[in-house]
Design an enzyme around this catalytic site. Structure first.
Site, PDB file in Angstrom:
ATOM      1  N   GLU A  81     -11.148  -1.081  -7.280  1.00  0.00           N
ATOM      2  CA  GLU A  81     -12.401  -1.331  -6.572  1.00  0.00           C
ATOM      3  C   GLU A  81     -12.245  -0.855  -5.117  1.00  0.00           C
ATOM      4  O   GLU A  81     -12.138  -1.660  -4.200  1.00  0.00           O
ATOM      5  CB  GLU A  81     -12.743  -2.816  -6.631  1.00  0.00           C
ATOM      6  CG  GLU A  81     -12.852  -3.365  -8.058  1.00  0.00           C
ATOM      7  CD  GLU A  81     -12.928  -4.880  -8.117  1.00  0.00           C
ATOM      8  OE1 GLU A  81     -13.282  -5.493  -7.082  1.00  0.00           O
ATOM      9  OE2 GLU A  81     -12.607  -5.445  -9.169  1.00  0.00           O
ATOM     10  N   PRO A  82     -12.251   0.465  -4.911  1.00  0.00           N
ATOM     11  CA  PRO A  82     -11.939   1.009  -3.586  1.00  0.00           C
ATOM     12  C   PRO A  82     -13.151   1.229  -2.695  1.00  0.00           C
ATOM     13  O   PRO A  82     -13.152   2.120  -1.847  1.00  0.00           O
ATOM     14  CB  PRO A  82     -11.292   2.349  -3.944  1.00  0.00           C
ATOM     15  CG  PRO A  82     -12.068   2.781  -5.150  1.00  0.00           C
ATOM     16  CD  PRO A  82     -12.430   1.518  -5.915  1.00  0.00           C
ATOM     17  N   GLY A  83     -14.191   0.424  -2.855  1.00  0.00           N
ATOM     18  CA  GLY A  83     -15.459   0.686  -2.182  1.00  0.00           C
ATOM     19  C   GLY A  83     -15.359   0.864  -0.687  1.00  0.00           C
ATOM     20  O   GLY A  83     -15.908   1.823  -0.124  1.00  0.00           O
ATOM     21  N   TYR A 124     -15.874 -13.380  10.972  1.00  0.00           N
ATOM     22  CA  TYR A 124     -14.422 -13.574  10.871  1.00  0.00           C
ATOM     23  C   TYR A 124     -13.640 -12.696  11.852  1.00  0.00           C
ATOM     24  O   TYR A 124     -12.500 -12.311  11.585  1.00  0.00           O
ATOM     25  CB  TYR A 124     -13.915 -13.352   9.443  1.00  0.00           C
ATOM     26  CG  TYR A 124     -14.475 -12.175   8.696  1.00  0.00           C
ATOM     27  CD1 TYR A 124     -13.993 -10.890   8.880  1.00  0.00           C
ATOM     28  CD2 TYR A 124     -15.499 -12.362   7.765  1.00  0.00           C
ATOM     29  CE1 TYR A 124     -14.496  -9.826   8.176  1.00  0.00           C
ATOM     30  CE2 TYR A 124     -16.019 -11.301   7.048  1.00  0.00           C
ATOM     31  CZ  TYR A 124     -15.509 -10.033   7.258  1.00  0.00           C
ATOM     32  OH  TYR A 124     -16.017  -8.963   6.540  1.00  0.00           O
ATOM     33  N   CYS A 152     -29.932 -15.253  20.035  1.00  0.00           N
ATOM     34  CA  CYS A 152     -29.778 -16.592  20.629  1.00  0.00           C
ATOM     35  C   CYS A 152     -28.719 -17.426  19.921  1.00  0.00           C
ATOM     36  O   CYS A 152     -28.943 -18.593  19.577  1.00  0.00           O
ATOM     37  CB  CYS A 152     -31.121 -17.341  20.634  1.00  0.00           C
ATOM     38  SG  CYS A 152     -32.415 -16.492  21.538  1.00  0.00           S
ATOM     39  N   GLU A 153     -27.565 -16.828  19.705  1.00  0.00           N
ATOM     40  CA  GLU A 153     -26.412 -17.518  19.131  1.00  0.00           C
ATOM     41  C   GLU A 153     -25.181 -17.153  19.950  1.00  0.00           C
ATOM     42  O   GLU A 153     -24.999 -15.992  20.307  1.00  0.00           O
ATOM     43  CB  GLU A 153     -26.183 -17.099  17.674  1.00  0.00           C
ATOM     44  CG  GLU A 153     -27.086 -17.755  16.658  1.00  0.00           C
ATOM     45  CD  GLU A 153     -26.649 -19.175  16.332  1.00  0.00           C
ATOM     46  OE1 GLU A 153     -25.601 -19.615  16.848  1.00  0.00           O
ATOM     47  OE2 GLU A 153     -27.357 -19.838  15.558  1.00  0.00           O
ATOM     48  N   TYR A 181     -20.004  -3.844   3.955  1.00  0.00           N
ATOM     49  CA  TYR A 181     -20.196  -5.194   4.499  1.00  0.00           C
ATOM     50  C   TYR A 181     -21.105  -5.191   5.722  1.00  0.00           C
ATOM     51  O   TYR A 181     -20.914  -5.950   6.662  1.00  0.00           O
ATOM     52  CB  TYR A 181     -18.852  -5.843   4.841  1.00  0.00           C
ATOM     53  CG  TYR A 181     -17.857  -5.757   3.732  1.00  0.00           C
ATOM     54  CD1 TYR A 181     -18.078  -6.449   2.536  1.00  0.00           C
ATOM     55  CD2 TYR A 181     -16.713  -4.979   3.832  1.00  0.00           C
ATOM     56  CE1 TYR A 181     -17.181  -6.362   1.494  1.00  0.00           C
ATOM     57  CE2 TYR A 181     -15.810  -4.886   2.778  1.00  0.00           C
ATOM     58  CZ  TYR A 181     -16.049  -5.589   1.616  1.00  0.00           C
ATOM     59  OH  TYR A 181     -15.170  -5.498   0.577  1.00  0.00           O
TER      60      TYR A 181
END
Length: 225
Positions: A81-83, A124, A152-153, A181
């Site tokens: 799964e080398p996406g 992360y 606003c975070e 991602y």
């Protein structure tokens, strides 16, 4: 099928080979008990050079080659799964600078992009390479900035402590390696609609492949309730 999960953004294929040797040992034990296993899935994890250091990294073919003989000798079908390694560096998130400010101790470049479009850094602490679209003028002052968005975070940032020329309002700013991602994890948090996507051909021609969302797209989920 037996699934192997190691980690993420791995730069050495030997790790996969060593793990596959262990997994094949388990497969032999399971088969000895009468169970049929035809597939070994060694998952994803191949990394890319997010820091743009010029590193030469292994390819999916390198990964396959390092376990090829082992898989064939045990009559297994290999799944990988080398996406990320295929598409992460094919895309970028293009933004415009909406302002530059300081709180006295830190400097900030505020852009129209945000954690809503690319959540990896705030989720992360992932690193994304950031640069201005156009070369700065020779007299541009280089400073250390946090690159932040407008939702606003306190977690709404795309990069921290980046050495960048001080940009003017309206300057283009690119967050690289957003092919993996990024849109798949994007949201409409704080009613920040997802942006359009464009395909750039080798000859420089550009085609829209996804429309930008608008507020009416969000509202239609509540129609007729």
């Amino acid at each position: 099928m037996l699934l192997l999960f190691l980690s993420s953004n791995i730069f050495q294929v030997d790790i996969f080979r060593d793990a596959a040797i262990l997994m094949v040992g388990y497969i032999d034990q399971i088969r000895a008990q009468g169970f049929q296993i035809e597939y070994l899935n060694i998952g994803g994890g191949l990394g890319i050079d997010y820091h743009h250091t010029g590193a030469v990294l292994p390819t999916p073919k390198d990964l396959i080659n390092t376990v090829r003989e082992l898989v064939l000798s045990h009559n297994l079908n290999l799944i990988i799964e080398p996406g990320r390694s295929l598409i992460a560096n094919t895309c970028c998130l293009v933004n415009r600078v909406t302002g530059v400010k300081t709180n006295g101790t830190k400097n900030f470049i505020v852009i129209d992009g945000s954690m809503s479009e690319l959540i990896r850094p705030s989720l992360y602490g992932a690193y994304q390479h950031i640069e201005l679209v156009s070369p700065p003028p020779p007299e541009a002052e280089i400073s250390t900035f946090d690159v932040v968005g407008p939702v606003c975070e306190s977690a709404d940032f795309l990069g921290k402590d980046r050495e960048l020329p001080t940009p003017a309002k309206g300057t283009g700013l690119v967050v690289h390696d957003a092919g993996a991602y990024c849109m798949s994890m994007a949201s409409t948090y704080n009613l920040k609609m997802r942006p359009p996507e464009y395909w750039v051909e080798e000859d420089g021609s550009v085609a829209k492949i996804r429309h930008a969302e608008i507020f009416e797209d969000h509202i239609r989920y509540f129609e007729g309730l």
